[in-house]
Structures are given as structure tokens and as C-alpha cells.
Design an enzyme around this catalytic site. Structure first.
Site: not given
Length: 267
Positions: A13, A15, A190, A215
Site C-alpha cells: 500500500d 499512503d 481492498k 496501514d
């Protein structure tokens, strides 16, 4: 670290993992240098469908990291791939709520995009984050769905973190359209496994040797669990370790950030 010596590829991922906004997180260049040194293939997979793969390549270049277009998979790209496998693009008209990050991949696959005020029948309505969303766009999308168009969302993120707080994300738009039409959309990003399955195809690495890095528990980690791959939750973004207490799923490993991840990869 047990299990970290059999990694054949990473799905990462962006960000909250690699940066916050336009600010690179500490250890970014060392992380990618390690991936190149270890010859570990990776796919940068994001639910963000608002910008293009080319823009992500440019963003990382500004952070002194060189990657290729083929190493990026946005939910906009994943949506275009998914739909092109189920519809004939040259014969399919699509009404799109979203920006270039969603529109361009659909055009690249050969889909016909309806204009904003085009009331001619469409076969699909596809919604992504649209920061110029209007009442008229919602009305047109709802009317097309009510007339029988297939309903898809690039991702279902209800909120969008910002310096102002949590703003409405694409999931909020999908919820409004679902409420108005009674139709539940198919979402590609996702935590649905679709984007992870596409990333596995791009990697050409067995799923049991791939690890997802993210995250957010509710998207990155849940998506990995539903895809059947291992995962690392980094605590540099949205989710906290304490958030896991209320869940019946979780990551394989928890690390502070990509600096700790880099150290683990080098062991």
C-alpha cells in the site's frame, strides 16, 4: 523473524506506508534500495482511484525513488481490468463518477464513456472518488442503475483521511446510490480480494510467498486475509495495534514502519 526468509514478492500500500500526503516517510529510499538489492518484485497496490499510475511514478520520482508503470496497480486500473474480462469494451457504454485515475484506465481498455449529461442507455455505472461530485451526477448515475445498468465501485472506503479530518470517500457515494436504487455495488478495491488477486498475477509469484504491507486493518489487512496471503501492519498510518482487539482477524506481523520492515527483510 520467523517466516521472513521465504518472501518472493510484496504487495505494498502507499499512503500511510510510504508517505503522508506529499511527505515521504523516513526510510523510503532505503526501503526501495533494499527491494532492488534483494531482487524482490513488488506491486504498489492502492485503493486510490483518483490519480493515474503515471502520476504515482512521478510522485515517487520526486521522492528519489524510480519505479516502473508495471509496478503500480490502482483500484481504477483494477476496475478496468475486472470489467474488461466480463464485458466487451468496444460495445459497452459506461457512466463514470470519478476522475482521470478511473476514467483513463477504462478508456485504455476501450470502453465508451458517456458524457455527464448523456441520458442514452449505458450498460455500466462505475463510481470512484470524485471531488467535483454534484447532485446531477448522482441523479444520472441513479437513473442509469434503476434502468438496469451494472453498478460497480473502484473501492468502498467510506472516509478519506485529510489534514481537515475524515472526509466522505467513495464508499459514501456508493452508499447514497445504493440507498436511492436498492442496488448493492460490486467493489473492486481492498478489502475485496480482487485487486490482490490481480497483483498476484502481475507478480507471478506463488501466493504463499507473497506478503501484503498496509496501514489499515479494514482494507489492507482484511483484504490479505480474504485473499489467503500473509501481511504486515505498519503503524505509520491509520490503524493502531490496539484496534486489533475488537477484530476476529489480524496481520501476520506488526511493525512500526518501513524502516523496521527494511531491517527485517535484510536479516
Amino acid at each position: 523473524m520467523q517466516g521472513f526468509n521465504d518472501i518472493g514478492g510484496l504487495i505494498i500500500d502507499m499512503d500511510g506506508v510510504l508517505w503522508h500526503g506529499d511527505q515521504a516517510l523516513p526510510g523510503l529510499t532505503a526501503f526501495f534500495a533494499t527491494l532492488r538489492e534483494l531482487k524482490l518484485p513488488f506491486v504498489l497496490a492502492t485503493n486510490n482511484a483518483s490519480i493515474t499510475a503515471e502520476q504515482y511514478v512521478a510522485k515517487l520520482a520526486n521522492m528519489q525513488v524510480d519505479i516502473g508503470i508495471q509496478e503500480v496497480l490502482t483500484s481504477g486500473m483494477a476496475t478496468a481490468i475486472y470489467l474488461s474480462e466480463r464485458y466487451s469494451p468496444s460495445e459497452t457504454r459506461v457512466y463514470v463518477i470519478g476522475s482521470a485515475g478511473l476514467r483513463q484506465p477504462l478508456l485504455d481498455k476501450g470502453f465508451i464513456l458517456a458524457s455527464e449529461h448523456d441520458e442514452e442507455a449505458v450498460q455500466l455505472v462505475v463510481s470512484g472518488l470524485d471531488k467535483t461530485l454534484t447532485w446531477e451526477k448522482l441523479c444520472m448515475a441513479a437513473l442509469h442503475i434503476q434502468a438496469g445498468a451494472g453498478f460497480y465501485g473502484s473501492n468502498g472506503d467510506v472516509t478519506l483521511p485529510s489534514e481537515r479530518g475524515f472526509l466522505p470517500g467513495n464508499g459514501a457515494t456508493l452508499a447514497a446510490l445504493a440507498a436511492a436504487t436498492g442496488v448493492t455495488p460490486t467493489t473492486i478495491g481492498k478489502p475485496a480480494p480482487i485487486i490482490y488477486q490481480q497483483a498476484l498475477t502481475l507478480l507471478s509469484v506463488p501466493a504463499d510467498r507473497v506478503i501484503a504491507i498496509g496501514d489499515r486493518l479494514d482494507t489492507d489487512i482484511l483484504g490479505a486475509v480474504q485473499t489467503g496471503i500473509r501481511s504486515v501492519l505498519v503503524l505509520s498510518g491509520i490503524s493502531r495495534e490496539s484496534d486489533m482487539q475488537a477484530l476476529d482477524y489480524g496481520p501476520t506481523w506488526v511493525m512500526q514502519d518501513i524502516q523496521e520492515l527494511t531491517e527485517a527483510l535484510r536479516q
